[in-house]
Design an enzyme around this catalytic site. Structure first.
Site, PDB file in Angstrom:
ATOM      1  CD  GLU A  16      33.115 -62.994  24.175  1.00 33.75           C
ATOM      2  OE1 GLU A  16      33.637 -62.972  25.298  1.00 33.75           O
ATOM      3  OE2 GLU A  16      33.435 -63.830  23.312  1.00 33.75           O
ATOM      4  CG  HIS A  22      38.175 -63.689  22.598  1.00 37.19           C
ATOM      5  ND1 HIS A  22      37.608 -62.437  22.542  1.00 37.19           N
ATOM      6  CD2 HIS A  22      37.482 -64.356  23.549  1.00 37.19           C
ATOM      7  CE1 HIS A  22      36.623 -62.364  23.422  1.00 37.19           C
ATOM      8  NE2 HIS A  22      36.532 -63.523  24.047  1.00 37.19           N
ATOM      9  CG  HIS A  29      31.099 -68.545  23.959  1.00 36.82           C
ATOM     10  ND1 HIS A  29      30.938 -67.488  23.099  1.00 36.82           N
ATOM     11  CD2 HIS A  29      31.988 -68.125  24.904  1.00 36.82           C
ATOM     12  CE1 HIS A  29      31.707 -66.475  23.492  1.00 36.82           C
ATOM     13  NE2 HIS A  29      32.352 -66.834  24.598  1.00 36.82           N
ATOM     14  CG  HIS A  59      37.319 -61.763  28.970  1.00 38.07           C
ATOM     15  ND1 HIS A  59      38.082 -61.368  27.900  1.00 38.07           N
ATOM     16  CD2 HIS A  59      36.308 -62.491  28.445  1.00 38.07           C
ATOM     17  CE1 HIS A  59      37.557 -61.838  26.777  1.00 38.07           C
ATOM     18  NE2 HIS A  59      36.479 -62.520  27.081  1.00 38.07           N
TER      19      HIS A  59
HETATM   20  C1  DHB Z   1      35.581 -69.252  26.981  1.00 39.42           C
HETATM   21  C2  DHB Z   1      35.361 -68.428  25.874  1.00 39.42           C
HETATM   22  C3  DHB Z   1      35.525 -67.057  25.974  1.00 39.42           C
HETATM   23  O1  DHB Z   1      35.285 -66.189  24.951  1.00 39.42           O
HETATM   24  C4  DHB Z   1      35.989 -66.508  27.139  1.00 39.42           C
HETATM   25  O2  DHB Z   1      36.237 -65.181  27.155  1.00 39.42           O
HETATM   26  C5  DHB Z   1      36.200 -67.299  28.268  1.00 39.42           C
HETATM   27  C6  DHB Z   1      36.014 -68.689  28.172  1.00 39.42           C
HETATM   28  C7  DHB Z   1      35.405 -70.724  26.884  1.00 39.42           C
HETATM   29  O3  DHB Z   1      35.067 -71.241  25.829  1.00 39.42           O
HETATM   30  O4  DHB Z   1      35.635 -71.402  27.881  1.00 39.42           O
HETATM   31 FE    FE Z   2      35.371 -63.955  25.757  1.00 33.05          FE
END
Ligand code: DHB
Ligand code: FE
Length: 312
Positions: free
Chosen positions: A243, A12, A196, A59
């Protein structure tokens, strides 16, 4: 009878939403990401669910650190897009399904999953970006093609729920949907991930090998994934990789045996490994009235389904 017919897993990444909103989808960097969802949009247009349960995380848009529900089910009639700092995304207001949501709330709470009932909530990129990826770009004056029941999960502040708890909640949601008498076809989304980390010394961490094993097991051996402790998500998939526990709610809500009908993986989008999967339950209900007005059309649909099945 209502029935969950399929599950969709999708990252997302907020920058995907920004690329759509700012007309940058044709740039090679973004084309690589969006091209992986062309088949998914076709699948969604063909599948035409009545309702999507979208498991996502907020978030710090609807909930601040003042109040963080572990599982929050959106029971409202609509959910406007949240202002995440640049104004609300130019997407349609998400229309809910209060009756099915209330039924799910009652069923899972009586099953001892003490979820929070939310009657007013704005939804952020965690929910709207996967909707765009599966339904395409939509102007604010258009409509999403199905009703949406948001299920917000805390993966932002320790302690998030365990993968096992998520998987078991998925099973409770399956039972809840199947006990609803309304004739509804439901798709469930698990969103977020894959690997990530967006801050600290390990910012930019991506672990494709771990992601791929996660996707393989999601289809074939999800119970194995339910035993992964938080610390392993953090170590192997980065701080925000946690997540991915949300995908286990989606998987728990499906049958044990599923068909993986589509998968896509690309690295990176912003800081994130983009993962996407579509899993269908093998037993689909017979074609519904609304889908086949005439007996000939219904027969044609059934044949088409049979052909699709025999090709698998
Ligand atoms: C990023 C990815 C995410 O899932 C998020 O909630 C905020 C930022 C990113 O890749 O920058
Ligand atoms: Fe996220």
């Amino acid at each position: 009878m209502a029935k969950i017919i399929a599950g969709v897993g999708s990252s997302h990444v907020p920058a995907i939403g920004a690329a759509l909103d700012n007309g940058r989808t044709e740039e090679p960097y973004w084309q690589r990401v969006f091209s992986g969802f062309e088949k998914s949009k076709e699948w969604m247009a063909k599948t035409r669910p009545d309702v999507a349960i979208v498991v996502y995380n907020d978030h710090a848009s609807a909930f601040s650190v003042d109040l963080i529900p572990t599982f929050a089910l959106g029971c409202a009639a609509e959910f406007p897009p949240a202002d995440e700092g640049w104004g609300p995304r130019p997407v349609p207001v998400v229309k809910g399904h209060p009756q099915l949501a209330a039924h799910i709330a009652q069923s899972v709470i009586l099953d001892e999953f003490d979820i929070t009932v939310v009657n007013k909530m704005e939804v952020d990129h965690g929910l709207t970006v996967p909707l765009n990826l599966l339904c395409g770009r939509k102007e604010p004056n258009e409509e999403w093609p199905f009703k949406v029941i948001p299920l917000a999960v805390n993966v932002v502040m320790y302690p998030p729920p365990t993968g096992h708890r998520c998987y078991m909640l998925g099973k409770a949601i399956k039972k809840a949907v199947e006990s609803c008498r309304e004739d509804l076809e439901v798709v469930i989304f698990g969103t977020g991930g894959l690997s990530h980390q967006i801050s600290g010394p390990r910012a930019g961490l991506i672990n494709s090998k771990w992601d791929k094993t996660f996707l393989d097991n999601l289809t074939r051996d999800p119970k194995k994934l339910t035993r992964i402790p938080h610390i392993e998500y953090m170590r192997e998939a980065g701080a925000e990789g946690i997540e991915m526990v949300m995908w286990l709610i989606m998987r728990g809500a499906l049958d044990e045996d599923v068909n993986e009908v589509y998968r896509f993986y690309t690295v990176p989008a912003s800081n994130t490994a983009v993962g996407h999967i579509i899993l269908e339950n093998k037993r689909r209900p017979a074609a519904k009235g609304k889908r086949s007005a005439s007996p000939t059309k219904r027969a044609a649909q059934v044949t088409k389904l049979a052909v699709r099945r025999s090709k698998r």
